[in-house]
Motif scaffolding. Structure first.
Motif, mmCIF file in Angstrom:
data_model
loop_
_atom_site.group_PDB
_atom_site.id
_atom_site.type_symbol
_atom_site.label_atom_id
_atom_site.label_comp_id
_atom_site.label_asym_id
_atom_site.label_seq_id
_atom_site.Cartn_x
_atom_site.Cartn_y
_atom_site.Cartn_z
ATOM 1 N N ASP A 263 0.832 -1.207 0.000
ATOM 2 C CA ASP A 263 0.000 0.000 0.000
ATOM 3 C C ASP A 263 0.871 1.263 0.000
ATOM 4 N N ILE A 264 1.926 1.215 0.795
ATOM 5 C CA ILE A 264 2.823 2.382 0.893
ATOM 6 C C ILE A 264 3.505 2.648 -0.447
ATOM 7 N N LEU A 265 4.054 1.594 -1.051
ATOM 8 C CA LEU A 265 4.789 1.759 -2.306
ATOM 9 C C LEU A 265 3.876 2.180 -3.462
ATOM 10 N N ALA A 266 2.571 1.990 -3.276
ATOM 11 C CA ALA A 266 1.620 2.397 -4.323
ATOM 12 C C ALA A 266 1.186 3.853 -4.192
ATOM 13 N N LYS A 267 1.642 4.550 -3.157
ATOM 14 C CA LYS A 267 1.266 5.952 -2.964
ATOM 15 C C LYS A 267 1.809 6.786 -4.141
ATOM 16 N N PRO A 268 0.959 7.575 -4.791
ATOM 17 C CA PRO A 268 1.390 8.359 -5.958
ATOM 18 C C PRO A 268 2.565 9.296 -5.677
ATOM 19 N N PHE A 269 2.611 9.904 -4.480
ATOM 20 C CA PHE A 269 3.683 10.866 -4.217
ATOM 21 C C PHE A 269 5.052 10.205 -4.064
ATOM 22 N N LEU A 270 5.071 8.856 -3.985
ATOM 23 C CA LEU A 270 6.343 8.135 -3.891
ATOM 24 C C LEU A 270 6.754 7.489 -5.217
ATOM 25 N N ASN A 271 5.961 7.698 -6.266
ATOM 26 C CA ASN A 271 6.202 7.021 -7.552
ATOM 27 C C ASN A 271 7.615 7.245 -8.082
ATOM 28 N N ASP A 272 8.087 8.472 -8.035
ATOM 29 C CA ASP A 272 9.408 8.781 -8.593
ATOM 30 C C ASP A 272 10.511 8.011 -7.869
ATOM 31 N N SER A 273 10.427 7.961 -6.550
ATOM 32 C CA SER A 273 11.454 7.248 -5.780
ATOM 33 C C SER A 273 11.362 5.742 -6.002
#
Length: 570
Positions: A263-273
């Motif tokens: 769920d965390i890795l699917a957060k849009p604001f983390l996509n670039d990282s």
């Protein structure tokens, strides 16, 4: 009696490390039940050895933990290398990958007052999440997520250390371990599950954003205590709303309300990282390219020179054998002639009273023959001494020149080996479909991640280690050869005629062999060792040449700088 008995703790530890192929460099730090040491192996690679006192942790618990971590292979998890124990002292040792930049806790301490940029926090956080995802997919709980267990590498990415009492995550466990200020509410109730790791990670994320809270340990304890009652800590508004909201979700007292790693890795604001770290980090890739070029340059400059030197080594070995053969033969000839003359003289002297002096002529002849024998042996001695001196100087020159010429190639190969071990850990981000087409994907420049599997197929890791070990033998063989040259004695004494003749017979029957065990003579064993070393050096040359051929395409791409840094399909 144990070889460790009677030694001080420090001497005992150093001796144990040496026994297992490691040299102690320095102490890195100490916890309640463990101590960390920096060591290097025989190839001068650096590692960390964790000493665990089994009086605090049972040996069975530690062994169970080692059985788990030794099978972990992930880009962002510290590598397990080896383990051993000192049963008498109740100590267990785990050898792990060394991360040159220290742990995240120390970095946080030096950063207080300034704070980290959100992009940097995203990058570290995502890497930890990717490591945790790998563990949770294997039904393994970490149970001790805290800054002290997150290490920084020289290439800008992190490694999560998995060391403290790992357990299976297929059910709640009965006990919790780890730093108290990162423990979740359920841990204090004697239960632990994957969402407990999420709570700990939530507090780590909080601490990265709020570094100054650690200036007052009582304040940090107070914030943790009220979070256990459902009041999450405040986060500075200089960070995005998405990041602040995520921390609150992760620090929910109800484990079911906390997000999973997916769920965390699917957060849009983390996509670039996420995209950035599902492949080889750029700094590691650039270092690999640079090392490829360094190896190619060293090869082009020194390989032919090495071939010539190895050829000269073979000629020097032949010359040494020839010198020894002629010296022994000369000694034997002189000895036989001298012995015959001596016997003739003795016989003449014995017969003199009975032959009215006629036998004195025989004695005179015998003396003359004996003198001739002595001159024959002396001539052989002088001639071969001159040859020995010249050959010894030649060997010493070959050895030194070889070291100078081989060092750039071997050092570049050593660096490549270290980098490929790190790159191999990124195979986890290459999907099955990419694995099937790894070679083609590399060639068209789609992704550097794809090169990982191709490099592993080359088996260069084993080759490079073998090359270094074999090449090192020339120094030992040269030293032995110099000793042989210094110690060859031209024997003219009658008492050793039989020994010399046996040695010549041995040389004739086993000439040019490279098996030292076939000889009784120490000199001949040394010559055979030189032949064996020559064969091994020829193998070194072949392996260096084959290695360059295997790397040819990578060398061409490194030279033209055509590699791309796109994400692999996952």
């Amino acid at each position: 009696m144990s070889h460790l008995e009677g030694k001080s703790p420090d001497e005992r530890r150093a001796a144990l490390f040496t026994k297992h192929g490691y040299t102690l460099q320095k102490k890195l730090g100490q916890g309640v039940s463990d101590v960390a040491f920096l060591v290097n192996n025989l190839e001068e690679d650096l590692y960390v050895i964790k000493e665990i006192n089994c009086r605090y942790e049972s040996s069975d618990t530690v062994k169970k933990e080692v059985d788990i971590i030794k099978h972990l292979n992930h880009a962002y998890i510290v590598d397990y290398e080896d383990s051993f124990e000192d049963r008498e002292a109740g100590l267990f040792y785990i050898v792990m990958e060394y991360c040159a930049e220290g742990d995240l806790n120390k970095r946080m301490q030096t950063q207080r007052g300034n704070g980290f940029k959100e992009e940097q926090i995203h990058d570290w956080f995502v890497q930890i999440c990717l490591a945790l995802k790998y563990l949770h997919e294997k039904n393994i709980l970490h149970r001790d997520i805290k800054p002290q267990n997150v290490f920084l590498t020289e290439y800008g990415y992190i490694n999560l250390r998995c060391l403290i009492a790992l357990e299976r995550a297929d059910q709640y466990t009965n006990s919790g371990v780890g730093a108290e200020l990162y423990d979740s509410p359920e841990v204090f109730k004697g239960r632990y599950a994957s969402k407990s790791d999420i709570w700990s990670l939530g507090w780590l994320l909080h601490d990265l954003c709020m570094l100054d809270v650690w200036s007052d340990i009582l304040e940090r304890r107070f914030l943790h205590a009220i979070s256990m009652r459902g009041t999450p800590p405040d986060i500075s508004e200089k960070y995005s709303e998405e990041l602040r909201e995520l921390i609150k979700e992760m620090l929910s007292c109800d484990p079911n309300e906390r997000p999973s790693v997916d769920d965390i890795l699917a957060k849009p604001f983390l996509n670039d990282s996420v995209k950035k770290y599902k492949k080889i980090p750029e700094a590691l890739e650039q270092k690999f390219m640079k090392s490829i070029r360094a190896f190619d340059q060293a090869y082009n400059k020194h390989y032919i020179e090495l071939e010539i030197l190895v050829s000269e080594w073979a000629k020097a070995t032949d010359s040494l054998e020839d010198i020894h053969y002629k010296a022994t033969a000369g000694s034997l000839s002189g000895g036989v002639i001298g012995a015959a003359g001596g016997i003739t003289a003795v016989v003449g002297a014995i017969l003199a009273p009975f032959t009215l002096g006629a036998s004195l002529i025989v004695t005179g002849v015998g003396v003359g023959v004996g003198v001739a024998g002595g001159l024959t042996g002396a001539a052989s001695n002088i001639t071969n001494t001159v040859k020995q001196k010249s050959l010894r100087e030649s060997l010493e020159k070959i050895e030194q020149t070889y070291k100078n010429a081989s060092a750039p190639i071997l050092n570049s190969l050593k660096t490549l080996k270290q980098l490929m071990k790190k790159i191999a850990k990124f195979c986890v981000f290459v999907s099955a479909s990419t694995l099937d087409n790894a070679q083609m994907a590399w060639r068209v420049g789609r992704s550097t991640v794809s090169c990982v599997t191709e490099i592993m197929h080359i088996c260069l890791l084993a080759n490079i280690g073998r090359i270094g070990a074999q090449a090192a033998k020339i120094g030992r063989a040269a030293a032995a050869a110099s000793g042989v040259l210094s110690g060859i004695l031209i024997i003219a004494d009658v008492a050793f005629i039989v020994k010399d003749s046996m040695e010549i017979h041995e040389m004739r029957n086993t000439k040019t062999t490279n098996d030292p065990e076939q000889f009784k003579s120490s000199v001949l064993r040394s010559i055979a060792q030189m032949r064996k070393t020559h064969q091994e050096l020829c193998n070194v040359l072949d392996e260096i040449k084959n290695t360059r051929e295997e790397l040819k395409e990578y060398i061409e791409k490194a030279g033209t700088n055509t590699w791309t840094h796109d994400s692999a399909d996952t």
